[in-house]
Design a protein around this motif. Structure first.
Motif, PDB file in Angstrom:
ATOM      1  N   UNK A  82       1.872   4.312   7.983  1.00  0.00           N
ATOM      2  CA  UNK A  82       0.714   4.178   8.867  1.00  0.00           C
ATOM      3  C   UNK A  82      -0.502   4.857   8.242  1.00  0.00           C
ATOM      4  N   UNK A  83      -1.667   4.529   8.763  1.00  0.00           N
ATOM      5  CA  UNK A  83      -2.922   5.131   8.281  1.00  0.00           C
ATOM      6  C   UNK A  83      -3.005   5.061   6.756  1.00  0.00           C
ATOM      7  N   UNK A  84      -2.754   3.908   6.234  1.00  0.00           N
ATOM      8  CA  UNK A  84      -2.712   3.739   4.785  1.00  0.00           C
ATOM      9  C   UNK A  84      -4.082   3.970   4.151  1.00  0.00           C
ATOM     10  N   UNK A  85      -4.044   4.525   2.949  1.00  0.00           N
ATOM     11  CA  UNK A  85      -5.245   4.835   2.192  1.00  0.00           C
ATOM     12  C   UNK A  85      -5.208   4.085   0.857  1.00  0.00           C
ATOM     13  N   UNK A  86      -6.359   3.858   0.256  1.00  0.00           N
ATOM     14  CA  UNK A  86      -6.364   3.184  -1.056  1.00  0.00           C
ATOM     15  C   UNK A  86      -5.494   3.913  -2.091  1.00  0.00           C
ATOM     16  N   UNK A  87      -5.404   5.227  -1.998  1.00  0.00           N
ATOM     17  CA  UNK A  87      -4.590   5.978  -2.958  1.00  0.00           C
ATOM     18  C   UNK A  87      -3.086   5.801  -2.737  1.00  0.00           C
ATOM     19  N   UNK A  88      -2.693   5.096  -1.675  1.00  0.00           N
ATOM     20  CA  UNK A  88      -1.287   4.756  -1.477  1.00  0.00           C
ATOM     21  C   UNK A  88      -0.891   3.510  -2.265  1.00  0.00           C
ATOM     22  N   UNK A  89      -1.856   2.860  -2.885  1.00  0.00           N
ATOM     23  CA  UNK A  89      -1.579   1.666  -3.669  1.00  0.00           C
ATOM     24  C   UNK A  89      -0.640   1.992  -4.823  1.00  0.00           C
ATOM     25  N   UNK A  90       0.479   1.270  -4.888  1.00  0.00           N
ATOM     26  CA  UNK A  90       1.495   1.530  -5.908  1.00  0.00           C
ATOM     27  C   UNK A  90       2.635   0.536  -5.726  1.00  0.00           C
ATOM     28  N   UNK A  91       3.537   0.542  -6.688  1.00  0.00           N
ATOM     29  CA  UNK A  91       4.820  -0.136  -6.519  1.00  0.00           C
ATOM     30  C   UNK A  91       5.774   0.887  -5.911  1.00  0.00           C
ATOM     31  N   UNK A  92       6.425   0.506  -4.822  1.00  0.00           N
ATOM     32  CA  UNK A  92       7.329   1.399  -4.111  1.00  0.00           C
ATOM     33  C   UNK A  92       8.785   1.038  -4.431  1.00  0.00           C
ATOM     34  N   UNK A  93       9.559   2.071  -4.723  1.00  0.00           N
ATOM     35  CA  UNK A  93      10.957   1.918  -5.102  1.00  0.00           C
ATOM     36  C   UNK A  93      11.858   2.731  -4.184  1.00  0.00           C
TER      37      UNK A  93
END
Length: 121
Positions: A82-93
């Motif tokens: 929730x409350x996602x930020x641009x710095x959360x951009x990534x590939x999630x594993x």
């Protein structure tokens, strides 16, 4: 050898939410974790949860915004973001914990192929 498959990634605007899933080929009686890797950066810890679903642990950068959970009957791990930020951009594993501290990448195995999360500003 358990196989993991992540899903649920996508493109979302800042402030939005996504729910990631990690499906395991069989039951894992282990702590499991979520990690992420942004372009040009090392893979970093996001969250982990014990097999019993009692204990959880989060990176400071996501604490209060992300929630890790698991459904052992479905052999599935989740990450509610929730409350996602641009710095959360990534590939999630997702991965299975085998040794050491829960936030150490080297202590995990059976990595999935990852799912891309992109947060636009």
């Amino acid at each position: 050898q358990v196989q993991l498959a992540e899903s649920g990634g996508g493109l979302v605007q800042a402030g939005g939410s996504l729910r990631l899933s990690c499906a395991a080929s069989r039951r894992t009686f282990s702590t499991m974790g979520w990690f992420r890797q942004a372009p040009g950066k090392e893979r970093e810890f996001v969250a982990a949860i014990s097999w019993s679903d009692i204990s959880t642990y989060y990176a400071d950068s996501v604490k209060g915004r992300f929630t890790v959970s698991r459904d052992n009957a479905k052999n599935t791990l989740y990450l509610q973001m929730n409350s996602l930020k641009p710095e959360d951009t990534a590939v999630y594993y997702c991965a299975v914990h085998t040794m050491g501290t829960w936030d150490n990448t080297n202590g995990y195995k059976n990595w999935g192929q990852g799912t891309q999360v992109t947060v636009s500003s």
